[in-house]
Scaffold this active site. Structure first.
Site, PDB file in Angstrom:
ATOM      1  N   MET A   1    -109.641  42.212  24.969  1.00 26.39           N
ATOM      2  CA  MET A   1    -108.502  42.274  24.039  1.00 26.39           C
ATOM      3  C   MET A   1    -107.934  40.872  23.855  1.00 26.39           C
ATOM      4  SD  MET A   1    -104.893  44.368  24.449  1.00 26.39           S
ATOM      5  CE  MET A   1    -104.177  43.396  25.787  1.00 26.39           C
ATOM      6  N   ASN A   2    -107.550  40.531  22.602  1.00 28.44           N
ATOM      7  CA  ASN A   2    -106.669  39.363  22.436  1.00 28.44           C
ATOM      8  C   ASN A   2    -105.450  39.741  21.606  1.00 28.44           C
ATOM      9  OD1 ASN A   2    -109.286  38.745  20.731  1.00 28.44           O
ATOM     10  ND2 ASN A   2    -107.859  37.382  19.747  1.00 28.44           N
ATOM     11  N   ASP A   3    -105.137  39.056  20.539  1.00 32.08           N
ATOM     12  CA  ASP A   3    -103.830  39.167  19.867  1.00 32.08           C
ATOM     13  C   ASP A   3    -103.310  40.585  19.619  1.00 32.08           C
ATOM     14  OD1 ASP A   3    -104.923  36.663  19.454  1.00 32.08           O
ATOM     15  OD2 ASP A   3    -104.714  36.697  17.285  1.00 32.08           O
TER      16      ASP A   3
ATOM     17  N   GLU B   1    -101.958  29.386  13.852  1.00 35.59           N
ATOM     18  CA  GLU B   1    -102.436  30.766  13.800  1.00 35.59           C
ATOM     19  C   GLU B   1    -101.253  31.727  13.914  1.00 35.59           C
ATOM     20  OE1 GLU B   1    -106.830  30.502  15.817  1.00 35.59           O
ATOM     21  OE2 GLU B   1    -105.208  30.716  17.242  1.00 35.59           O
TER      22      GLU B   1
HETATM   23  C1  FRU Z   1    -105.604  33.902  17.630  1.00 35.85           C
HETATM   24  C2  FRU Z   1    -106.847  34.183  16.792  1.00 35.85           C
HETATM   25  C3  FRU Z   1    -106.474  34.476  15.370  1.00 35.85           C
HETATM   26  C4  FRU Z   1    -107.632  35.291  14.882  1.00 35.85           C
HETATM   27  C5  FRU Z   1    -108.008  36.074  16.105  1.00 35.85           C
HETATM   28  C6  FRU Z   1    -109.472  36.325  16.253  1.00 35.85           C
HETATM   29  O1  FRU Z   1    -105.759  34.138  18.972  1.00 35.85           O
HETATM   30  O2  FRU Z   1    -107.736  33.095  16.886  1.00 35.85           O
HETATM   31  O3  FRU Z   1    -106.200  33.334  14.600  1.00 35.85           O
HETATM   32  O4  FRU Z   1    -107.288  36.112  13.802  1.00 35.85           O
HETATM   33  O5  FRU Z   1    -107.531  35.354  17.222  1.00 35.85           O
HETATM   34  O6  FRU Z   1    -109.738  37.214  17.304  1.00 35.85           O
END
Ligand code: FRU
Length: 479
Positions: free
Chosen positions: A20-22, A204
């Protein structure tokens, strides 16, 4: 068993398994908080992005739902936002039911390889069952790339004065604003930031919203940046200023960080929560997110935080505090009044392996250091250094750190408050600590990987005045 693995957060959202990220598409609708998130369901490192999904009545107790958005012919589903289209401007609503509309970046990996410079475009999808199933719009993409490689992470809000949607988009080293009457056709309005704020990395995940302070409305522009954060890697900066429906004007040129710690990134706020602005970030850092020793999942989110404004000697600053839904359980586990002891030992209070909140108040501004430690001798030190007028979190000896060479380090943040009361709030989970100092004027988030739970203790101070330290259980969120 489920949610009982080594290092598993007991207070913070983490997916059952995989990467998981954002946080994405955070929207409140019909009593439910939605949290979508950048998700790769086939592995524990970053991969082709989907939108995972979780729902909660209170932003603390989450139920993970089916994946909401899958990659398609336009590419991976990158970060974005979701809105309740109350007036059915999109026409997606049926039988008087307002649709939820998600606005996200379609990232085309083939175009990226071919270096077309136009591989990120904005697309939309809608849901008529409060976020459970989604239909992608046949006319995608709705906003085409004009030739900017980094062209992503749309955050959309309704701007009532002109009855239009405003999209805040990260466009490489600046923010570009677009407007639309219907979420399908977008017009470029203006840009901001090429010469303002921090530029140590790509811009971002932005956000734009109003906050009121002392009867006056200000606009806040959040811009996440990677790398170039105050303690290395990724971090969240913000600007305070004005927005007139077309453009944003900042009332300062200096850099402001929403969280100085190493482990809050891509943080933005929930849509449709009225005057309340609630912020949530990804509790990791691109510098090592793919290497942290958790299994079978990777990464958690921060605690949801309510944002406010404060005027500190003429500087307008954001203050963040854990949402009021996070309740301390009575009676406290531990109360220390006027501590005079100096020890390196933690108090053995957290035997039940539960997240806790530690609150320290002192009527003196002197050095003090709190220690979170376990019987294995691992520790995280959180404190205030009066000579540098800085807060710090030191995770040098916090347990497993060798997976990344920069991880074992001490991070610092300035104290902005000028009053003579020291006030620290720590939210401690199995593998993270969040520091809210001076009612959230200075915030730091730090993750760690200790063999067992860290107990709270006091190494030194605060001395020379009246002080009180209270530790309270916060309860576990997974039933
Ligand atoms: C930020 C990011 C966003 C992008 C997403 C890709 O962490 O790099 O800019 O949409 O993660 O997973």
């Amino acid at each position: 068993g489920l949610y009982k693995e080594l290092y598993r957060p007991q207070l913070h959202f983490s997916p059952k398994a995989h990467w998981m990220n954002d946080p994405n598409g955070m929207v409140y609708n019909k009593g439910i908080y939605h949290l979508f998130f950048q998700y790769y369901p086939d592995g524990s490192t970053w991969g082709p992005m989907h939108w995972g999904h979780a729902t909660s009545p209170d932003m603390l107790h989450w139920k993970e739902q089916a994946i909401a958005l899958y990659p398609d012919s336009l590419g991976y589903i990158f970060s974005g936002s979701a809105v309740v289209d109350e007036k059915n401007t999109s026409g997606f609503g049926k039988k008087g039911q307002a649709p939820l509309v998600a606005i996200f970046t379609s990232h085309d990996p083939i175009g990226e390889k071919a270096r077309t410079g136009k591989y990120e475009n904005q697309s939309i999808a809608y849901s008529l069952d409060n976020g459970i199933t989604w239909t992608k719009y046949a006319g995608n993409p709705v906003l085409k790339n004009p030739g900017i490689a980094d062209f992503r992470d749309p955050k959309v809000m309704w701007y009532e004065a002109s009855k239009k949607w405003i999209m805040t988009l990260a466009t490489q080293d600046r923010i570009t604003f677009y407007s639309s009457p219907n979420l399908k056709e977008w017009t470029r309005e203006s840009e901001f930031g090429a010469k303002a704020g921090a530029h140590g990395g790509v811009w971002e995940c932005p956000d734009l919203f109003p906050l009121t302070h002392a009867g006056k409305q200000y606009w806040i522009l959040i811009v996440n940046i990677n790398p170039g954060g105050p303690n290395g890697g990724s971090a969240t900066q913000y600007f305070t200023g004005q927005f007139d429906g077309h453009g944003f004007t900042a009332n300062h040129t200096n850099i402001k960080w929403l969280d100085y710690g190493p482990d809050e990134y891509a943080g933005i706020t929930w849509s449709n929560t009225g005057k309340r602005k609630i912020f949530l970030g990804w509790m990791s850092n691109w510098a090592y997110a793919g290497e942290v020793p958790t299994h079978p999942w990777r990464s958690a989110m921060t605690i949801p935080r309510e944002l406010g404004l404060a005027n500190v000697n003429g500087r307008l600053l954001i203050k963040s505090s854990p949402v009021r839904e996070l309740k301390k359980q009575e009676p406290p586990l531990l109360t220390i009044t006027n501590n005079r002891a100096t020890t390196t030992k933690g108090y053995d209070t957290v035997r039940n392996e539960e997240p806790y909140m530690l609150t320290l108040t002192a009527d003196t501004i002197k050095d003090c250091s709190l220690v979170l430690s376990n019987k294995e001798g691992e520790q995280v030190i959180v404190g205030y250094d009066a000579s540098a007028n800085q807060y710090y979190i030191d995770r040098t000896r916090s347990g497993k750190t060798g997976f990344n060479k920069g991880f074992a380090s001490r991070h610092v943040a300035p104290r902005f408050a000028t009053n003579h009361t020291l006030r620290l709030v720590l939210v401690v989970d199995r593998a993270s600590v969040e520091l809210f100092a001076d009612d959230g004027l200075t915030v730091m988030t730090s993750i760690f990987f200790s063999k067992s739970w860290l107990n709270p203790g006091v190494i030194d101070g605060p001395r020379g005045g009246d002080s009180k330290i209270v530790v309270s259980r916060l309860g576990r969120v997974w039933k």
